[in-house]
Structures are given as C-alpha cells and as structure tokens.
Design a protein around this motif. Structure first.
Motif, PDB file in Angstrom:
ATOM      1  N   ASN A   2       0.845  -1.183   0.000  1.00 24.44           N
ATOM      2  CA  ASN A   2       0.000   0.000   0.000  1.00 24.44           C
ATOM      3  C   ASN A   2       0.892   1.248   0.000  1.00 24.44           C
ATOM      4  N   ILE A   3       0.300   2.415   0.025  1.00 23.87           N
ATOM      5  CA  ILE A   3       1.044   3.669  -0.101  1.00 23.87           C
ATOM      6  C   ILE A   3       1.980   3.899   1.089  1.00 23.87           C
ATOM      7  N   ILE A   4       1.547   3.491   2.295  1.00 18.20           N
ATOM      8  CA  ILE A   4       2.382   3.668   3.484  1.00 18.20           C
ATOM      9  C   ILE A   4       3.617   2.763   3.407  1.00 18.20           C
ATOM     10  N   GLU A   5       3.421   1.524   2.964  1.00 19.08           N
ATOM     11  CA  GLU A   5       4.549   0.603   2.821  1.00 19.08           C
ATOM     12  C   GLU A   5       5.496   1.065   1.719  1.00 19.08           C
ATOM     13  N   THR A   6       4.946   1.600   0.642  1.00 19.32           N
ATOM     14  CA  THR A   6       5.793   2.125  -0.438  1.00 19.32           C
ATOM     15  C   THR A   6       6.644   3.278   0.071  1.00 19.32           C
TER      16      THR A   6
END
Length: 131
Positions: A2-6
């Motif tokens: 997801n965007i946070i992990e990216t």
C-alpha cells in the motif's frame, strides 16, 4: 504494497542514495510496485543494491529482483513439521513392549487370525493383547 509501505521502502532507499521524496514519487512507485509485498520488496532492494549494473535504483529493479527475493525469503523460513496424524503403536500387556517389537504377542495375533479370520482380529488384540 500500500502507499504507506511504499513510502517506508522509499525512505529506506533514500537513506542510501539521498533522493528527494515527494508524494508524487511515492504514488508513482506504488502504482508500479503495488503487487509486491513489502517484505519481498525490501529483500529485492538489498539484492538490487548488490548488483553492480544498478547505478540509480528504479522501480524496475525492485520488480526485477522480486522473484529471487521471494525465493530467498522462502528458503530462510524454518520448515514447519507436520503433526503426527497416526495413533502411537500399542503396547502389549504381558511384556510392556511396542506390539510390533513383541514377537510372542504378534504370533498370538497371527494365530488368532488364522483360526477366526481378520474381521475379529483387532477386537481380540484390543481385548487380550494391548495394554
């Protein structure tokens, strides 16, 4: 991912090469790497950094190394032992020995089978032989 992990992955990458992170860059990388789990992407990042052909890390390097990273992570995981699905071997009453290691008791069961047939053999063994 997801965007946070990216963003977490890109912060790790930026710590090494000093690149600037913007929300647009994070969104662009996330669009390319969305199907790769974070753990695999981090391992792929390590593998890509070790590759002397990679000068400036790009999303294609992470996706290119993802398969090898997944294999490495899988090999490093401890193998789970399957629980035993069979009952332990019974012990004979007379000799307190596992039934397959007790020749006299095995012989009694065999003789009973010869005289009475195999249908009643297990009932006989449970009643007369097993502890």
């Amino acid at each position: 991912m997801n965007i946070i992990e990216t963003k977490e992955l890109l912060e790790e990458i930026a710590a090494i090469d000093g690149r600037k992170l913007t929300p647009e860059i994070v969104a662009a990388w996330q669009g390319i790497l969305a199907g790769i789990p974070l753990e695999i992407a981090k391992e792929a990042h390590k593998l890509a950094r070790r590759d002397e052909r990679v000068n400036w890390l790009e999303p294609r390097h992470i996706s290119g190394w993802a398969k090898e990273a997944a294999f490495r992570l899988d090999r490093e995981k401890p193998k789970q032992v399957e629980p035993q699905t069979f009952a332990p071997q019974p012990v004979c009453k007379a000799h307190n020995t596992p039934i397959l290691a007790c020749d006299p008791c095995c012989h009694r069961i065999y003789k009973y089978k010869e005289l009475q047939g195999s249908e009643k053999m297990h009932e006989f063994a449970k009643r007369e032989i097993y502890a």
